[in-house]
Design an enzyme around this catalytic site. Structure first.
Site, PDB file in Angstrom:
ATOM      1  N   GLY A  13      35.556  12.688  43.051  1.00 30.44           N
ATOM      2  CA  GLY A  13      36.327  11.815  43.924  1.00 30.44           C
ATOM      3  C   GLY A  13      36.800  12.652  45.100  1.00 30.44           C
ATOM      4  O   GLY A  13      36.693  13.875  45.079  1.00 30.44           O
ATOM      5  N   SER A  15      39.365  14.453  47.873  1.00 30.39           N
ATOM      6  CA  SER A  15      40.564  15.274  47.718  1.00 30.39           C
ATOM      7  C   SER A  15      41.797  14.375  47.634  1.00 30.39           C
ATOM      8  O   SER A  15      41.993  13.499  48.474  1.00 30.39           O
ATOM      9  CB  SER A  15      40.703  16.230  48.906  1.00 30.39           C
ATOM     10  OG  SER A  15      41.829  17.050  48.739  1.00 30.39           O
ATOM     11  N   GLY A  16      42.592  14.572  46.594  1.00 31.77           N
ATOM     12  CA  GLY A  16      43.798  13.777  46.399  1.00 31.77           C
ATOM     13  C   GLY A  16      43.605  12.567  45.505  1.00 31.77           C
ATOM     14  O   GLY A  16      44.564  11.853  45.221  1.00 31.77           O
ATOM     15  N   SER A  17      42.390  12.343  45.017  1.00 34.52           N
ATOM     16  CA  SER A  17      42.138  11.162  44.177  1.00 34.52           C
ATOM     17  C   SER A  17      42.683  11.326  42.760  1.00 34.52           C
ATOM     18  O   SER A  17      42.887  10.338  42.063  1.00 34.52           O
ATOM     19  CB  SER A  17      40.640  10.840  44.127  1.00 34.52           C
ATOM     20  OG  SER A  17      39.915  11.900  43.543  1.00 34.52           O
ATOM     21  N   LYS A  19      41.414  14.063  40.523  1.00 33.99           N
ATOM     22  CA  LYS A  19      40.411  14.691  39.666  1.00 33.99           C
ATOM     23  C   LYS A  19      41.017  15.746  38.750  1.00 33.99           C
ATOM     24  O   LYS A  19      40.851  15.706  37.532  1.00 33.99           O
ATOM     25  CB  LYS A  19      39.311  15.354  40.506  1.00 33.99           C
ATOM     26  CG  LYS A  19      38.534  14.430  41.386  1.00 33.99           C
ATOM     27  CD  LYS A  19      37.553  15.178  42.265  1.00 33.99           C
ATOM     28  CE  LYS A  19      38.167  16.210  43.158  1.00 33.99           C
ATOM     29  NZ  LYS A  19      39.074  15.713  44.188  1.00 33.99           N
ATOM     30  N   SER A  87      29.962  15.044  46.234  1.00 37.15           N
ATOM     31  CA  SER A  87      29.134  14.181  45.380  1.00 37.15           C
ATOM     32  C   SER A  87      27.848  13.733  46.056  1.00 37.15           C
ATOM     33  O   SER A  87      27.500  12.568  46.016  1.00 37.15           O
ATOM     34  CB  SER A  87      29.929  12.946  44.960  1.00 37.15           C
ATOM     35  OG  SER A  87      30.099  12.095  46.085  1.00 37.15           O
TER      36      SER A  87
END
Length: 176
Positions: A13, A15-17, A19, A87
């Site tokens: 995901g 950055s900041g999602s 993970k 990804s």
């Protein structure tokens, strides 16, 4: 090397999602029952090996390094949880074709949520022109299209609730 009961849970995901947060919640839940569990965080692997910047070619190298490391560990019977940002479709396809017990989790998050969280200051820095090579801003984000599980970070789930949802989809881990 013969295949074993190892597996790789790959969390991706922007950055900041969440993970790393999800990976840690999952690890805390499973480690007491699965001592063979290993957590590989993209930032940690980058710091260990060094030598990479944040350009798109370096991100390819980074994900390839993580895949190879996760593969070696999984072939030795380890359960590997990976939290990694980039990804590119070919990299994720390579993961799926080469990693034993591969299970891909995509933490989808709106840019509004990511900018609100922005703990590393990446999005604010990118908008100000001070931080280059931010995935989703000036490096394309390739939204995963074949994830085994999609969790929407905008739903406001706690890390434990996200871990529960993941474990519902990987019964072998939940039962371990």
């Amino acid at each position: 090397m013969p295949a074993s009961s190892g597996a790789v849970i790959w969390i991706t995901g922007l950055s900041g999602s969440g993970k790393t947060t999800l990976a840690h919640a999952l690890s805390l839940r499973l480690k007491p029952r699965l001592p063979q569990l290993v957590l590989l965080d993209g930032d940690t692997v980058r710091a260990i090996f060094g030598g990479l910047d944040y350009t798109e070619p370096s991100r390819h190298v980074q994900i390839t390094r993580i895949r190879k490391l996760a593969g070696v560990l999984a072939m030795q019977g380890q359960i590997v949880i990976v939290a990694a940002l980039y990804s590119h479709p070919q990299l994720l396809a390579d993961n799926r074709s080469s990693l034993p017990g591969y299970f891909e989790v995509y933490l989808r998050a709106s840019m509004g949520l990511l900018k609100q969280r922005d703990s590393k200051g990446l999005y604010a820095g990118a908008e100000a022109g001070d931080v280059p090579n931010v995935v989703g801003v000036d490096i394309p984000w390739h939204e995963p299209t074949a994830a085994d599980l999609v969790i929407d970070a905008d739903d406001g789930l706690t890390p434990d609730a996200m871990a529960d949802r993941l474990l519902q989809h990987v019964p072998a881990l939940a039962a371990s």
